[in-house]
Design a protein around this motif. Structure first.
Motif, PDB file in Angstrom:
ATOM      1  N   ALA A  73      -0.750 -12.939 -14.587  1.00 24.18           N
ATOM      2  CA  ALA A  73      -0.593 -11.915 -13.561  1.00 24.18           C
ATOM      3  C   ALA A  73       0.507 -10.948 -13.970  1.00 24.18           C
ATOM      4  N   ASP A  74       0.542  -9.830 -13.266  1.00 25.78           N
ATOM      5  CA  ASP A  74       1.564  -8.830 -13.531  1.00 25.78           C
ATOM      6  C   ASP A  74       2.758  -8.972 -12.605  1.00 25.78           C
ATOM      7  N   GLY A  75       2.622  -9.821 -11.599  1.00 32.40           N
ATOM      8  CA  GLY A  75       3.738 -10.038 -10.698  1.00 32.40           C
ATOM      9  C   GLY A  75       3.325 -10.848  -9.497  1.00 32.40           C
ATOM     10  N   ALA A  76       4.329 -11.303  -8.766  1.00 29.81           N
ATOM     11  CA  ALA A  76       4.062 -12.124  -7.580  1.00 29.81           C
ATOM     12  C   ALA A  76       5.195 -11.971  -6.587  1.00 29.81           C
TER      13      ALA A  76
ATOM     14  N   GLU B 185       0.825  -1.212   0.000  1.00 34.45           N
ATOM     15  CA  GLU B 185       0.000   0.000   0.000  1.00 34.45           C
ATOM     16  C   GLU B 185       0.855   1.256   0.000  1.00 34.45           C
ATOM     17  N   TYR B 186       1.967   1.219   0.715  1.00 34.54           N
ATOM     18  CA  TYR B 186       2.896   2.351   0.672  1.00 34.54           C
ATOM     19  C   TYR B 186       3.466   2.528  -0.732  1.00 34.54           C
ATOM     20  N   VAL B 187       3.963   1.436  -1.305  1.00 36.15           N
ATOM     21  CA  VAL B 187       4.621   1.521  -2.614  1.00 36.15           C
ATOM     22  C   VAL B 187       3.641   1.991  -3.689  1.00 36.15           C
ATOM     23  N   MET B 188       2.383   1.565  -3.600  1.00 33.57           N
ATOM     24  CA  MET B 188       1.376   1.945  -4.596  1.00 33.57           C
ATOM     25  C   MET B 188       0.736   3.296  -4.286  1.00 33.57           C
ATOM     26  N   GLY B 189       1.177   3.975  -3.266  1.00 37.25           N
ATOM     27  CA  GLY B 189       0.587   5.262  -2.917  1.00 37.25           C
ATOM     28  C   GLY B 189      -0.874   5.141  -2.531  1.00 37.25           C
ATOM     29  N   GLY B 190      -1.256   3.978  -2.032  1.00 36.28           N
ATOM     30  CA  GLY B 190      -2.640   3.744  -1.631  1.00 36.28           C
ATOM     31  C   GLY B 190      -3.557   3.384  -2.776  1.00 36.28           C
ATOM     32  N   ASP B 191      -3.083   3.466  -4.010  1.00 36.96           N
ATOM     33  CA  ASP B 191      -3.932   3.205  -5.178  1.00 36.96           C
ATOM     34  C   ASP B 191      -3.963   1.705  -5.475  1.00 36.96           C
ATOM     35  N   VAL B 192      -4.473   0.938  -4.518  1.00 37.10           N
ATOM     36  CA  VAL B 192      -4.425  -0.516  -4.611  1.00 37.10           C
ATOM     37  C   VAL B 192      -5.570  -1.131  -3.833  1.00 37.10           C
ATOM     38  N   THR B 193      -6.039  -2.263  -4.297  1.00 36.45           N
ATOM     39  CA  THR B 193      -7.046  -3.057  -3.594  1.00 36.45           C
ATOM     40  C   THR B 193      -6.407  -4.356  -3.130  1.00 36.45           C
ATOM     41  N   SER B 194      -6.510  -4.634  -1.847  1.00 37.72           N
ATOM     42  CA  SER B 194      -6.012  -5.896  -1.289  1.00 37.72           C
ATOM     43  C   SER B 194      -7.209  -6.781  -1.004  1.00 37.72           C
TER      44      SER B 194
ATOM     45  N   ALA C 138      11.363  -6.073  -1.675  1.00 40.72           N
ATOM     46  CA  ALA C 138      10.845  -7.022  -2.668  1.00 40.72           C
ATOM     47  C   ALA C 138       9.620  -6.461  -3.364  1.00 40.72           C
ATOM     48  N   TRP C 139       8.709  -5.849  -2.601  1.00 44.71           N
ATOM     49  CA  TRP C 139       7.534  -5.232  -3.232  1.00 44.71           C
ATOM     50  C   TRP C 139       7.956  -4.069  -4.136  1.00 44.71           C
ATOM     51  N   VAL C 140       8.959  -3.316  -3.724  1.00 44.15           N
ATOM     52  CA  VAL C 140       9.461  -2.235  -4.578  1.00 44.15           C
ATOM     53  C   VAL C 140       9.893  -2.798  -5.925  1.00 44.15           C
ATOM     54  N   SER C 141      10.572  -3.946  -5.907  1.00 45.04           N
ATOM     55  CA  SER C 141      11.034  -4.563  -7.153  1.00 45.04           C
ATOM     56  C   SER C 141       9.871  -5.084  -7.982  1.00 45.04           C
ATOM     57  N   VAL C 142       8.922  -5.770  -7.327  1.00 41.99           N
ATOM     58  CA  VAL C 142       7.821  -6.400  -8.060  1.00 41.99           C
ATOM     59  C   VAL C 142       6.837  -5.366  -8.604  1.00 41.99           C
ATOM     60  N   LEU C 143       6.472  -4.363  -7.797  1.00 42.19           N
ATOM     61  CA  LEU C 143       5.462  -3.383  -8.212  1.00 42.19           C
ATOM     62  C   LEU C 143       6.041  -2.329  -9.150  1.00 42.19           C
ATOM     63  N   SER C 144       7.353  -2.095  -9.073  1.00 41.33           N
ATOM     64  CA  SER C 144       8.078  -1.265 -10.043  1.00 41.33           C
ATOM     65  C   SER C 144       7.358   0.044 -10.355  1.00 41.33           C
ATOM     66  N   GLN C 145       7.207   0.885  -9.341  1.00 37.29           N
ATOM     67  CA  GLN C 145       6.524   2.157  -9.539  1.00 37.29           C
ATOM     68  C   GLN C 145       7.466   3.223 -10.082  1.00 37.29           C
TER      69      GLN C 145
ATOM     70  N   PRO D 255      22.666  -9.294 -12.400  1.00 37.55           N
ATOM     71  CA  PRO D 255      22.682  -7.848 -12.696  1.00 37.55           C
ATOM     72  C   PRO D 255      22.161  -7.534 -14.095  1.00 37.55           C
ATOM     73  N   SER D 256      20.998  -8.057 -14.415  1.00 41.91           N
ATOM     74  CA  SER D 256      20.388  -7.795 -15.713  1.00 41.91           C
ATOM     75  C   SER D 256      19.144  -6.940 -15.490  1.00 41.91           C
ATOM     76  N   VAL D 257      18.544  -6.509 -16.577  1.00 38.01           N
ATOM     77  CA  VAL D 257      17.385  -5.625 -16.492  1.00 38.01           C
ATOM     78  C   VAL D 257      16.136  -6.438 -16.197  1.00 38.01           C
ATOM     79  N   TRP D 258      15.354  -5.969 -15.210  1.00 42.93           N
ATOM     80  CA  TRP D 258      14.062  -6.600 -14.929  1.00 42.93           C
ATOM     81  C   TRP D 258      13.111  -6.361 -16.097  1.00 42.93           C
ATOM     82  N   GLY D 259      12.220  -7.328 -16.317  1.00 41.81           N
ATOM     83  CA  GLY D 259      11.167  -7.152 -17.292  1.00 41.81           C
ATOM     84  C   GLY D 259       9.975  -6.441 -16.661  1.00 41.81           C
ATOM     85  N   PRO D 260       8.915  -6.210 -17.425  1.00 39.97           N
ATOM     86  CA  PRO D 260       7.745  -5.501 -16.888  1.00 39.97           C
ATOM     87  C   PRO D 260       6.934  -6.342 -15.895  1.00 39.97           C
ATOM     88  N   LYS D 261       7.016  -7.661 -16.020  1.00 38.65           N
ATOM     89  CA  LYS D 261       6.312  -8.547 -15.095  1.00 38.65           C
ATOM     90  C   LYS D 261       7.342  -9.319 -14.283  1.00 38.65           C
ATOM     91  N   ARG D 262       7.148  -9.321 -12.956  1.00 34.95           N
ATOM     92  CA  ARG D 262       8.210  -9.808 -12.090  1.00 34.95           C
ATOM     93  C   ARG D 262       7.671 -10.702 -10.978  1.00 34.95           C
TER      94      ARG D 262
END
Length: 547
Positions: free
Chosen positions: A390-393, A306-315, A522-529, A441-448
């Motif tokens: 899914a877009d990530g896990a 919720e922090y990483v998404m700025g509250g714009d999320v449904t759990s 980990a959420w910072v990496s997966v949600l990639s805001q 040390p490679s580039v993450w893709g859009p789905k993680r």
């Protein structure tokens, strides 16, 4: 005059004592987690009694063969009691002499990991282990005596063969033990249901964005104890803004309990209805949480997202058991899989009905048994099974029998067992700490997807494979905090890691089954805001209490 075999006086097995002593020595060696006195006694008792059982079987088999060869030659000689006592005392003293080495190893492990407490007490370990072993031995003999008594009574009323009578006696005792266990479980269920229904210290949320709140289609009382905590918790928009330094929304939290509907599918349908009511499909992302135990959604994980998404999320989540962890992992595994699949698919189908441009992103989260259940929609579908649905896990501490985790881990082409690298690492990564999220040390893709797995987490590494195979995670290089003195013993390591499991969840952050320090990154990496900075992560860690 020959004696009835049912009336033979029991005596201890000297071979069993010798093997038990070897087991005791093996139990002194380090395992994944440091052991205080009580845990060491548990480990030593379990291993010693296992080895004693093997020794008793070996000696009994040899004795039976010898008696069959002496058939008709008279009674075998009585055992030499004095020699037996002397040999037993010598064996036990020699085994006890290894206990100081155990204390030394454990002292080193406590110091290295920073786990509160101290090493086991030398004398308490010796005395308590011996007492526990004797207690279990006499309990087993008591049960055997009951079985023999039943067999004797059967023999007085029938002419059935000795083997049949003995078998019936053993079955009777086994059934009796099962009845006692079932009765204990039934009484426990009453207690767990009472806890689940208790609303002590809880009040309904005042927000319309929470299940159980104003306008919700889910009754507050039906959410269960953990569900009520979930919908009442989480950061406020102002708290989120303090971390992100940007305007924030109030997060939406949706939940259904076991009493909210009659089946898992009905629970999922009700959750979706409440999600739509609260405007959940209009948020930037939806995260499906599979609880780890009696309805618990890890508060750190939900708050971090919720922090990483700025509250714009449904759990959204739903309860599938009232049992605590130690029973859930034995009795609720299939239900966890069903729950994870049903809720995910229900939400996925609802998203797919929306125009492509209006679809929120969909993520999944699970910890422990929740990680086991939330992987179910992707099992046997490879990496594409995740990216296509899914877009990530984010999965923290997945049990070793998690099918999808096993399948993806097996795709590793490099890296140690505890942090394997799969393909180019652009989709799925395994990490034991924050630094591991940057590997390779490679580039993450859009789905993680991220598997968080501490190298010392017995929940992740305890597997039946330990019985006969040396695990790869004991190879060099070993993971953080895995002691260099830890060795693999057939069967015994399986038991020692099993003993680590109950304590794994009570370890300090980053040790055992505690993932607090790494959930946020980990959420910072997966949600990639976009525009998320290291400074944001630092403030996030402070807000989560991870620093």
């Amino acid at each position: 005059m020959s004696r009835d075999r049912l009336n033979d006086k029991p005596s201890w097995s000297i071979v069993g004592v010798a093997l038990a002593a070897l087991g005791y020595v093996a139990s002194m060696t380090p395992s994944l987690l440091p052991r205080p006195t009580a845990t060491q006694v548990m480990a030593s008792t379990l291993v010693a009694m296992t080895m004693y059982a093997f020794g008793a079987i070996i000696q009994g088999t040899i004795g039976a063969i010898r008696r069959s060869r002496r058939a008709g030659a008279g009674e075998p000689n009585e055992p030499h009691t004095r020699a037996r006592w002397i040999a037993t005392v010598i064996i036990l003293v020699v085994a006890a002499g290894f206990t100081p080495l155990c204390v030394s190893w454990q002292s080193e492990q406590f110091a290295k990991t920073g786990v509160p407490g101290g090493p086991p007490n030398l004398f308490l370990v010796i005395i308590a282990t011996l007492a526990a072993c004797l207690g279990l031995l006499y309990l087993a003999r008591g049960l055997r005596a009951i079985g023999r008594s039943i067999a004797t009574k059967i023999g007085r009323r029938t002419s059935w063969p000795f083997t049949v009578r003995t078998l019936l006696g053993g079955i009777s005792v086994f059934v009796g033990v099962l009845v006692v266990v079932a009765a204990g479980l039934a009484l426990s269920m009453v207690f767990f249901n009472k806890m689940n229904n208790s609303t002590a210290g809880q009040t309904p949320p005042s927000s319309t964005l929470r299940s159980g709140g104003p306008g919700s289609v889910v009754p507050w009382q039906s959410l269960g104890n953990e569900g009520r905590d979930f919908v009442s918790g989480g950061p406020s928009p102002s708290q989120i803004q303090t971390v992100t330094q940007r305007p924030a929304l109030e997060p939406i939290r949706i939940y259904t309990g076991l009493e909210s509907a009659n089946s898992l599918q009905d629970q999922a349908n009700l959750a979706l209805e409440d999600l739509k009511r609260a405007g959940g499909l209009k948020r930037k992302a939806i995260i499906v949480y599979t609880p780890s135990t009696n309805g618990l959604v890890d508060p750190t994980a939900s708050e971090a997202a919720e922090y990483v998404m700025g509250g714009d999320v449904t759990s959204v989540s739903m309860q599938y058991t009232v049992l605590p962890s130690f029973l859930s992992i034995m009795l609720s595994q299939s239900t966890s899989l069903d729950s994870g699949t049903i809720l995910f698919q229900t939400v996925r189908n609802a998203i797919d009905e929306l125009p492509v441009s209006a679809r929120p992103k969909l993520y999944v989260y699970g910890e422990s048994l929740g990680a086991f259940g939330s992987q179910a929609p992707f099992t046997n579908l490879g990496i594409e099974g995740l990216t296509n649905q899914a877009d990530g896990a984010l999965w923290a501490g997945p049990p070793a029998n998690s099918a999808y985790w096993q399948q993806i881990s097996a795709m590793s082409t490099s890296g140690p067992t505890w942090a394997p690298i799969v393909e180019d690492g652009s989709v799925i990564r395994f990490a034991a700490n924050e630094a591991g999220l940057a590997q390779p040390p490679s580039v993450w893709g859009p789905k993680r997807g991220v598997f968080l797995q501490n190298a010392t987490d017995a929940v992740v590494w305890w597997s039946p494979n330990l019985i006969a195979s040396r695990p790869g995670w004991l190879n060099s290089p070993r993971g953080p905090d895995v002691p260099a003195a830890m060795q693999w013993f057939p069967l015994l390591t399986f038991e020692l890691v099993l003993v680590d499991m109950p304590a794994a969840g009570a370890m300090p952050p980053g040790i055992g089954h505690d993932y607090l320090p790494n959930i946020g990154p980990a959420w910072v990496s997966v949600l990639s805001q976009p525009n998320w900075s290291p400074a944001d992560t630092a403030r996030l860690q402070v807000a989560l209490g991870a620093q």
